[in-house]
Design an enzyme around this catalytic site. Structure first.
Site, short mmCIF file in Angstrom:
data_model
loop_
_atom_site.label_atom_id
_atom_site.label_comp_id
_atom_site.label_asym_id
_atom_site.label_seq_id
_atom_site.Cartn_x
_atom_site.Cartn_y
_atom_site.Cartn_z
N CYS A 174 -14.82 -6.58 4.72
CA CYS A 174 -14.82 -6.09 5.77
C CYS A 174 -15.60 -6.33 7.33
O CYS A 174 -16.14 -7.31 6.93
CB CYS A 174 -15.36 -4.34 5.21
SG CYS A 174 -14.61 -3.50 4.85
N GLN B 216 -1.85 -12.34 1.20
CA GLN B 216 -1.74 -13.90 0.27
C GLN B 216 -1.06 -15.15 1.49
O GLN B 216 0.23 -14.43 1.09
CB GLN B 216 -2.36 -13.96 -0.74
CG GLN B 216 -3.52 -13.18 -1.06
CD GLN B 216 -3.37 -13.33 -2.85
OE1 GLN B 216 -4.48 -14.24 -3.27
NE2 GLN B 216 -3.68 -11.82 -3.31
N ASN C 204 0.25 -7.74 -3.36
CA ASN C 204 0.22 -6.62 -4.14
C ASN C 204 -0.49 -5.62 -3.13
O ASN C 204 -1.33 -6.12 -2.47
CB ASN C 204 -0.85 -7.48 -5.20
CG ASN C 204 -0.21 -9.15 -5.37
OD1 ASN C 204 1.22 -8.79 -5.35
ND2 ASN C 204 -0.68 -10.00 -5.58
N HIS D 226 -4.69 -6.59 2.73
CA HIS D 226 -4.59 -7.89 2.67
C HIS D 226 -3.61 -8.32 1.82
O HIS D 226 -2.78 -7.87 0.46
CB HIS D 226 -5.82 -8.53 1.87
CG HIS D 226 -6.00 -8.80 1.14
ND1 HIS D 226 -6.14 -7.80 0.17
CD2 HIS D 226 -5.75 -9.16 -0.17
CE1 HIS D 226 -6.57 -7.77 -1.45
NE2 HIS D 226 -5.91 -8.57 -1.51
#
Length: 326
Positions: free
Chosen positions: A34, A143, A128, A141
């Site tokens: 955040c 990766q 994911n 998010h």
């Protein structure tokens, strides 16, 4: 301790990292992604952050060698792609359209930068979603892993597409695209991309996304194709969340060509592996899948493709998408 261990039976490298045991699991009182955290700061829209618990690192130590088994340095990069400052958004289809475009642009920028690193052989960008998948932090998010080797699944795809190209003189992915565009399993298309459930689906609601133009890397996409990729990914994630009327846990993987060598026979593509076969029913990878790597499909792909098309029609209207459902 961080190292690579080679499996001589399968030809795979296993990434070993003791630091992974320290990952937080869904903290309730603090989110490191955040705005305002120590890692993020303020005034950003998308971020590429180093993974604090990496499997790979460019400063990985040289491991002690075994008499029989092979070890190697766990060279590479593991990064987190923070897709929005908004913590409560659930998936890509909830991002504003311009924000989703910024995410795709970040993927392109990261690809371009890591292409220049001679120690990187292959880049995996993935996402994911969902507690059932094992996501430890809920802030939206993705990766990336920059590998010093080409992973086994990518190697198999490269080998099979190379063999097909030498035998028939055409791209295997382009031929699959031609077959799937006929409509039985096709779900959505815009000017630059098509989304479909493949004939050979392993997961109940598996979706693949192919660019219509024959390209190998995200960096080859022009500005229109970049916008269209953002569009199709929002429609796909929206359809997955709509088809069972609940959030769909999934893994998304972007397959690009390796960075070393030339791969004119290869084709950029994206695959979604949703793990639910029905609402509240998980498609487990159990005995036959884990033991042989051969999947069973519980149902009929064409029937689930029809369900996804119906979900897609509702999502396209909600998102005011650029393309059409089949």
């Amino acid at each position: 301790m961080r190292e690579l261990r080679f499996n001589p039976l399968t030809g795979q490298w296993i990434m070993v990292s003791a630091v992974r045991r320290n990952r937080p699991w869904r903290p309730r009182d603090f989110c490191p992604f955040c705005p305002g955290s120590e890692e993020t700061g303020y005034g950003w829209e998308v971020l590429l952050l180093p993974n604090r618990f990496p499997m790979l690192s460019f400063d990985a130590p040289k491991p002690e060698q075994e008499e029989f088994y092979t070890k190697a340095r766990a060279i590479g990069q593991c990064s987190v792609i923070v897709e929005t400052p908004e913590h409560e958004l659930r998936d890509l289809d909830e991002l504003p359209k311009e924000q989703m475009i910024k995410v795709v642009e970040l993927w392109k920028e990261a690809t371009a930068k890591l292409m220049e690193n001679p120690r990187v052989a292959y880049l995996a960008i993935f996402r994911n979603k969902g507690e059932e998948i094992g996501v430890s932090l809920t802030h939206p998010h993705g990766q990336l892993y920059a590998f010093p080797f080409i992973p086994l699944k990518a190697r198999l795809k490269i080998e099979n597409s190379r063999n097909y190209y030498h035998r028939f003189g055409e791209c295997l992915f382009c031929r699959i695209l031609e077959e799937e565009a006929k409509g039985e399993r096709a779900i959505y298309e815009n000017e630059s991309f098509i989304a479909f459930m493949p004939f050979f689906a392993s997961w109940p609601f598996e979706i693949h996304v192919y660019p219509k133009r024959h390209v190998q890397y995200l960096t080859q996409l022009n500005s229109k194709e970049t916008r269209d990729l953002a569009d199709v990914l929002q429609v796909v994630t929206g359809s997955l969340n709509e088809v069972l009327e609940r959030d769909m846990p999934y893994t998304m993987m972007i397959f690009q060509a390796p960075f070393k060598g030339k791969y004119p026979f290869y084709h950029l593509h994206i695959e979604f592996y949703p793990i639910l076969r029905d609402n509240g029913k998980v498609k487990y990878t159990a005995g036959i899948e884990l033991g042989t790597w051969e999947f069973t499909y519980d149902g009929v792909p064409e029937e689930n493709a029809r369900k996804l098309r119906e979900a897609c029609k509702r999502v396209v209207k909600r998102l005011n998408a650029e393309g059409r459902c089949f």
